[in-house]
Design a protein around this motif. Structure first.
Motif, PDB file in Angstrom:
ATOM      1  N   LYS A 106      10.090  -8.473  -9.753  1.00  0.00           N
ATOM      2  CA  LYS A 106       8.890  -7.646  -9.716  1.00  0.00           C
ATOM      3  C   LYS A 106       7.655  -8.507  -9.398  1.00  0.00           C
ATOM      4  CE  LYS A 106       6.569  -4.072 -12.356  1.00  0.00           C
ATOM      5  NZ  LYS A 106       6.257  -3.653 -13.734  1.00  0.00           N
ATOM      6  N   ASP A 107       7.591  -9.677 -10.070  1.00  0.00           N
ATOM      7  CA  ASP A 107       6.484 -10.587  -9.797  1.00  0.00           C
ATOM      8  C   ASP A 107       6.454 -10.976  -8.327  1.00  0.00           C
ATOM      9  OD1 ASP A 107       5.617 -10.516 -12.318  1.00  0.00           O
ATOM     10  OD2 ASP A 107       6.372 -12.492 -12.936  1.00  0.00           O
ATOM     11  N   LYS A 108       7.640 -11.291  -7.844  1.00  0.00           N
ATOM     12  CA  LYS A 108       7.742 -11.688  -6.446  1.00  0.00           C
ATOM     13  C   LYS A 108       7.206 -10.577  -5.548  1.00  0.00           C
ATOM     14  CE  LYS A 108      11.374 -15.054  -5.499  1.00  0.00           C
ATOM     15  NZ  LYS A 108      12.782 -15.184  -5.127  1.00  0.00           N
ATOM     16  N   VAL A 109       7.617  -9.353  -5.861  1.00  0.00           N
ATOM     17  CA  VAL A 109       7.211  -8.215  -5.038  1.00  0.00           C
ATOM     18  C   VAL A 109       5.691  -8.061  -5.062  1.00  0.00           C
ATOM     19  CG1 VAL A 109       7.278  -5.699  -4.845  1.00  0.00           C
ATOM     20  CG2 VAL A 109       9.383  -6.985  -5.217  1.00  0.00           C
ATOM     21  N   THR A 110       5.097  -8.149  -6.259  1.00  0.00           N
ATOM     22  CA  THR A 110       3.643  -7.955  -6.315  1.00  0.00           C
ATOM     23  C   THR A 110       2.902  -9.058  -5.586  1.00  0.00           C
ATOM     24  OG1 THR A 110       3.940  -8.759  -8.559  1.00  0.00           O
ATOM     25  CG2 THR A 110       3.164  -6.487  -8.320  1.00  0.00           C
ATOM     26  N   ALA A 148      -1.321  -7.482   1.900  1.00  0.00           N
ATOM     27  CA  ALA A 148      -2.146  -6.279   1.762  1.00  0.00           C
ATOM     28  C   ALA A 148      -2.809  -5.904   3.087  1.00  0.00           C
ATOM     29  CB  ALA A 148      -3.199  -6.484   0.689  1.00  0.00           C
ATOM     30  N   LEU A 149      -3.345  -6.911   3.756  1.00  0.00           N
ATOM     31  CA  LEU A 149      -4.052  -6.655   5.004  1.00  0.00           C
ATOM     32  C   LEU A 149      -3.094  -6.139   6.078  1.00  0.00           C
ATOM     33  CD1 LEU A 149      -6.797  -6.854   6.347  1.00  0.00           C
ATOM     34  CD2 LEU A 149      -6.187  -9.140   7.108  1.00  0.00           C
TER      35      LEU A 149
END
Ligand code: 7O9
Length: 484
Positions: free
Chosen positions: A6-10, A17-18
């Protein structure tokens, strides 16, 4: 374990994001345009202009960066390499450009022959509307103009104008001064030879001069340092501005695409054989960009291409939104250096040249289009004619940047080699604006992978000259730009 993922994904999402926002801009722009189209009344030209206005602002920002970015980039990159190394790097790049362009054309010819999208006759002549006046030029004059433009007599003029030959028919009874040859209205070669400057940047001349200046500064060594520092700094400043302009990409792309969808005539044109033609080009571009080029990357660098390509996503979306690989160049260069870690001496040397002469998507499209038109006109193409199309399509993609109003003119040249009339380009015009966006994205992908390959192959050579440029020629890290 689950938490780690999950950390990796975030963290991955934050970093992308861009990219995700720009992708959303593309999809959102399409939906936005389609929604606006549901209005009963037709959208006026003015309303379309209002919709694409913000997108145009973004495009203008990108275009403003091209000139002050490519000249100092080329000069500084070539200047910071030993002559022998820049020769090797240039050779590798040109070898890659040639090989991939020829592969793209061959792929296009195979596909269009196998799918055979053009059935004779269906495209009635009455649908043909004449677009602009056809230009009276011979292939010889176009080639001579190309070489003329390599040597601009005035460098400042070259930033806004390039030369082209104009042939004029002076009337039946006029004789040429030399030789007294009879003017023949049907034979362009007997017409009066004139010339004019047209309002488009002479990019070939500027690129050629910049490389030459770079070589000179490399030869001058210590004496050339002040000028080298100037160009390094200017290129660096433009790259910094680029990192800011990239933040506007999601909004810019959204409105560019929205406006384009609004402007579009009708979807129904993509039905029938034009639809098959469209699909043929699209499949060709896809296979070339996402199968052939990645395989070449893997074979030559022994690295997997997925990360490399994914890192360039923002360049593809910008290319798709702007339909211009030169306007996308600042973005491409930025991502190559910041995300893929390509050495600036390679990317700034290889990319501007790639943007100018390496257009795999365009080459593939021109070959497919010419053969499609010959199919519609039920013209049997001999092996010789097919090879002639392949050669002119390759040449057209290399020379496109050196020919004013390239799109139509180069297509006419390809048609001309097999004796098809210039008016027939109108058969494919209805879907051209959309195909342009896809082939531009593939052009950008081809340039990026080329720079990546040349970088990997040249790593050993670069190590040797590390001392020469230490500290001076490195991309400014994002953190420094954003400040604290
Ligand atoms: C497509 F080097 C640079 F960046 F400065 C540079 C500047 C201008 C490079 C090229 C150009 C340029 O003028 N290129 C150009 C390209 C001019 C006319 C036509 C084309 C072909 O464009 C492609 C196509 O139509 O298939 C495509 N839209 O890659 O931009």
């Amino acid at each position: 374990m689950a938490k780690l993922t999950k950390d990796k994904v975030t963290s991955c999402l934050k970093g992308s994001a861009l990219t995700l926002a720009t992708l959303a801009g593309v999809i959102g722009g399409v939906i936005f345009g389609l929604c606006l189209r549901t209005r009963e009344a037709r959208w006026t030209e003015r309303e379309v202009m209002y919709v694409s206005y913000v997108g145009q602002l973004f495009l203008r920002m990108l275009k403003a960066l091209i000139l002050p970015l490519i000249i100092p980039s080329l000069v500084a990159a070539v200047g910071s390499l030993d002559m022998s190394i820049s020769g090797k790097v240039g050779g590798r790049a040109v070898g890659y450009y040639m090989a991939t362009t020829v592969l793209a054309v061959i792929l296009g010819i195979i596909l269009v022959s196998a799918i055979h999208p053009g059935k004779p006759g269906n495209q009635g002549d009455d649908e043909i509307t004449k677009v602009g006046e056809s230009r009276n030029v011979t292939a010889v004059d176009t080639l001579l103009d190309l070489a003329r433009n390599l040597f601009p007599p005035n460098l400042v003029q070259a930033t806004t104008q390039q030369y082209r030959t104009v042939l004029k028919y002076p009337g039946d009874n006029a004789y040429t001064e030399a030789g007294g040859q009879q003017r023949d209205p049907a034979n362009l070669y007997t017409w009066k030879i004139d010339g004019e400057y047209t309002n488009s940047m002479n990019i070939l001349g500027l690129v050629f001069f910049s490389v030459f200046l770079g070589v000179t500064l490399a030869v001058m060594k210590e004496k050339g340092k002040p000028l080298m520092d100037f160009f390094i700094c200017l290129a660096e400043a433009m790259m910094t501005i680029t990192t800011w302009v990239i933040y506007m990409a999601p909004v810019g792309v959204f409105f560019l695409i929205g406006g384009q969808i609004l402007e579009m005539e009708d979807f129904s044109v993509v039905a029938g054989q034009l639809g098959y033609y469209f699909m043929t080009v699209l499949v060709g571009l896809f296979v070339h960009g996402f199968i052939v080029l990645p395989i070449i990357y893997t074979v030559t660098t022994r690295k997997l291409p997925f990360r490399f390509i994914a890192n360039m996503t923002n360049a593809f979306t910008t290319a798709f939104g702007t339909a211009s690989s030169s306007a996308t160049l600042p973005v491409t260069m930025n991502l190559l250096e910041e995300k893929n870690g390509v050495d600036a001496r390679i990317s700034r040397f290889v990319l501007p040249i790639g943007a100018t002469i390496n257009m795999d998507g365009t080459a593939l499209y021109e070959a497919v289009a010419a053969i499609f038109i010959s199919q519609v006109r039920s013209m049997q193409l001999s092996v010789g004619s097919t090879i002639a199309i392949a050669i002119t399509a390759t040449a057209a993609s290399i020379g496109a940047a050196g020919i004013p109003q390239a799109g139509l003119v180069t297509m006419v040249m390809v048609l001309d080699t097999v004796g098809l009339p210039a008016e027939d380009v109108t058969l494919i015009l209805a879907v051209d604006w959309l195909l342009d966006r896809f082939r531009t994205a593939i052009n950008v992908l081809g340039d990026s992978i080329g720079a990546g390959i040349v970088y990997e192959l040249s790593k050993a050579d670069l190590e040797e000259t590390k001392k020469v440029t230490e500290g001076g020629f490195e991309a400014v890290p994002m953190t420094e730009i954003e400040g604290d």
